[in-house]
Scaffold this active site. Structure first.
Site, PDB file in Angstrom:
ATOM      1  N   LYS A 176       4.129  13.412   3.480  1.00  0.00           N
ATOM      2  CA  LYS A 176       2.820  13.423   4.129  1.00  0.00           C
ATOM      3  C   LYS A 176       2.627  12.104   4.870  1.00  0.00           C
ATOM      4  O   LYS A 176       2.395  11.056   4.279  1.00  0.00           O
ATOM      5  CB  LYS A 176       1.693  13.604   3.111  1.00  0.00           C
ATOM      6  N   VAL A 232      -5.733   2.898  -2.699  1.00  0.00           N
ATOM      7  CA  VAL A 232      -5.064   4.192  -2.807  1.00  0.00           C
ATOM      8  C   VAL A 232      -3.791   4.062  -3.639  1.00  0.00           C
ATOM      9  O   VAL A 232      -3.483   4.915  -4.475  1.00  0.00           O
ATOM     10  CB  VAL A 232      -4.753   4.753  -1.404  1.00  0.00           C
ATOM     11  N   GLU A 250       4.046   0.164  -2.083  1.00  0.00           N
ATOM     12  CA  GLU A 250       3.973  -1.079  -1.302  1.00  0.00           C
ATOM     13  C   GLU A 250       2.570  -1.116  -0.726  1.00  0.00           C
ATOM     14  O   GLU A 250       2.182  -0.231   0.039  1.00  0.00           O
ATOM     15  CB  GLU A 250       5.050  -1.092  -0.217  1.00  0.00           C
ATOM     16  N   CYS A 284       1.556  -4.951   7.127  1.00  0.00           N
ATOM     17  CA  CYS A 284       1.292  -5.460   5.785  1.00  0.00           C
ATOM     18  C   CYS A 284       1.838  -6.874   5.625  1.00  0.00           C
ATOM     19  O   CYS A 284       1.368  -7.636   4.774  1.00  0.00           O
ATOM     20  CB  CYS A 284       1.874  -4.527   4.731  1.00  0.00           C
ATOM     21  N   GLU A 385      -8.066  -8.273   3.104  1.00  0.00           N
ATOM     22  CA  GLU A 385      -7.168  -7.848   4.175  1.00  0.00           C
ATOM     23  C   GLU A 385      -7.952  -7.050   5.214  1.00  0.00           C
ATOM     24  O   GLU A 385      -8.504  -5.993   4.920  1.00  0.00           O
ATOM     25  CB  GLU A 385      -6.033  -6.996   3.600  1.00  0.00           C
TER      26      GLU A 385
END
Length: 488
Positions: A176, A232, A250, A284, A385
């Site tokens: 997904k 999440v 990650e 990231c 972030e």
């Protein structure tokens, strides 16, 4: 762009339209242009995809690894042949510059080739036994059906570095991707099917968060690999733990670049610019914090701000553009809100920070490259972030203080240190707690043959890429191998 591409899903070797909610992917530089459209998937598609992956699993696991690798090598050729066209589509759909888009597509091909040659590498281990006539073998087996959930910011490279090792080690996949970037997901799945991947080995489901939830909670999933937000990722890890399913996640980063007094200023400015503003800061591993020691701070910031002012922001498909838009209007709104909050909390905006008010940059999802001096105030921008082109700055009196500030985060993905002193470089290696450390280069970047992933709350489970990927996508079987009695 030509007419919008129709969103399709791959289940059991067949492409089909979805039965879920409508999906629309727009060009973030020109939101009136639709890149891809169609319907997403629903729970019944999730069940069908997992059933297809389960049915294909025994035969795929039984296929020799060299044959599995050969399919990845063939897929790499397909990806390479289409790098220019797909890179342009990537820039149009996601917002990074065309050069970066083409580079990312070629990186996906490189990753496929790396894992395509896995059959020529060590497959197991042999240990001595304390008993005569016996050897102890460590062999590896696939996990089964792997759920793969990938983000928007690297819509073909991150899928490649998850799906390629999953497949070559004998797993089947239900994937997904982020629903904001369906086009590159379709292209990558097309490359693998064109290479001859058997039906059901890879299944692609494009949809919203409900599809991800259904995938994560399904009893037919044997492992989950995820890249995305920290919130999440933690929920997925909790769901996996509840079912006893391994999870590789990650997650976030708030990555620091430390510039010490003895740094090569020209090099450091160039690398901090790349780390903070390439890919519009939507990495990231992007440089989102800058720590400069006092002796070099004014010179460094002066040169950095001059470079920021000259940075060309615009349509990412224009060869002259150096930074494109962020991926969506909600992303732009969130980033702008974070800058405004920092100002209210006492930070000083040194560059950018103001929305574009007219012209094409106002029409698209553009955020000006922004530098914010947070001083010693308690500012959310130092810890949270934003995932955009925003750089928070603090000054340090000493190298020791700079290293402590670099560690001042719950995250520990990557960092960069700029110094010409090898002693300071070695101290940084010892003291800065991150999964990836760059000395005299930008904080972003990953190579397929070495481990990638974070420390602290930036990562869960085994690292990605290189030989580390095998630790997640396989499990070991310890075999005590002994023959019968001699002469029997």
């Amino acid at each position: 762009m030509p007419a919008p591409v129709q969103i399709r899903h791959l289940v059991g070797g067949d492409w089909h339209s979805g039965r879920g909610d409508s999906l629309l992917s727009v060009n973030p530089a020109h939101p009136g242009i639709v890149v891809a459209e169609g319907r997403g998937t629903d729970a019944s598609d999730v069940h069908a995809a997992i059933a297809a992956a389960t049915a294909a699993s025994p035969a795929w696991a039984g296929t020799p690894i060299h044959q599995r690798g050969a399919l990845l090598l063939a897929a790499a050729d397909v990806v390479d042949r289409n790098a220019e066209a797909w890179g342009l589509e990537l820039a149009t759909e996601e917002g990074k510059t065309k050069a970066e888009g083409i580079g990312e597509v070629r990186r996906a091909a490189q990753i496929l080739r790396y894992y395509g040659n896995e059959g020529d590498r060590q497959a197991g281990e042999i240990y001595a036994s304390p008993r005569a006539g016996e050897q102890i073998l460590i062999t590896r087996k696939p996990l089964g059906v792997v759920g793969v959930i990938t983000p928007f910011n690297f819509p073909i490279a991150i899928p490649a570095w998850k799906i390629a090792p999953a497949l070559v080690y004998g797993n089947t996949v239900v994937w997904k991707p982020a629903s904001t970037v369906p086009l590159l997901a379709i292209r990558f799945a097309e490359a693998l099917t064109a290479a001859g991947l058997p039906a059901g080995v890879l299944n692609l489901l494009i949809g919203d968060a409900d599809v991800g939830d259904a995938l994560v909670s399904h009893a037919g999933i044997d492992a989950i690999t995820f890249t995305g937000s920290t919130g999440v990722g933690r929920r997925i890890a909790a769901a996996g733990a509840t079912r006893g399913v391994p999870v590789q996640a990650e997650m976030g980063g708030k990555n620091a670049a430390v510039v010490l007094d003895d740094a090569d200023v020209t090099l450091a400015v160039e690398q901090v610019m790349l780390g903070a503003f390439r890919s519009t800061g939507q990495k990231c591993t992007a440089t989102s914090r800058l720590i400069v020691t006092a002796g070099i701070a004014e010179q460094f910031l002066g040169e950095l701000l001059a470079r920021v002012a000259a940075l060309r922001v615009g349509d990412p498909t224009d060869d002259a553009t150096q930074m494109g838009p962020v991926v969506s209007d909600p992303a732009r709104t969130s980033i702008t809100s974070g800058i405004n909050t920092a100002s209210r909390q006492g930070a000083t905006v040194l560059a950018g920070g103001v929305p574009y008010s007219d012209g094409p940059l106002a029409d698209g999802y553009f955020v000006a490259p922004t530098v914010v001096d947070v001083g010693s105030a308690s500012v959310d921008l130092w810890t949270d972030e934003l995932f955009g082109p925003v750089l928070a700055v603090r000054r340090a009196d000493t190298a020791d203080e700079a290293f402590a500030l670099a560690n001042d985060s719950e995250f520990g993905l990557s960092a960069a240190v700029f110094t010409q002193d090898v002693t300071r470089a070695l101290q940084a290696v010892d003291r800065i707690d991150v999964g990836v450390l760059h000395i005299n280069s930008e904080s972003a970047g990953a190579d397929p043959h070495v481990p990638f992933g974070g420390a602290k709350k930036s990562g869960l489970g085994p690292k990605e890429q290189g030989g580390a990927a095998r630790e997640f996508f396989t499990h070991t079987t310890t075999v005590y191998l002994r023959g019968g009695r001699p002469g029997a």
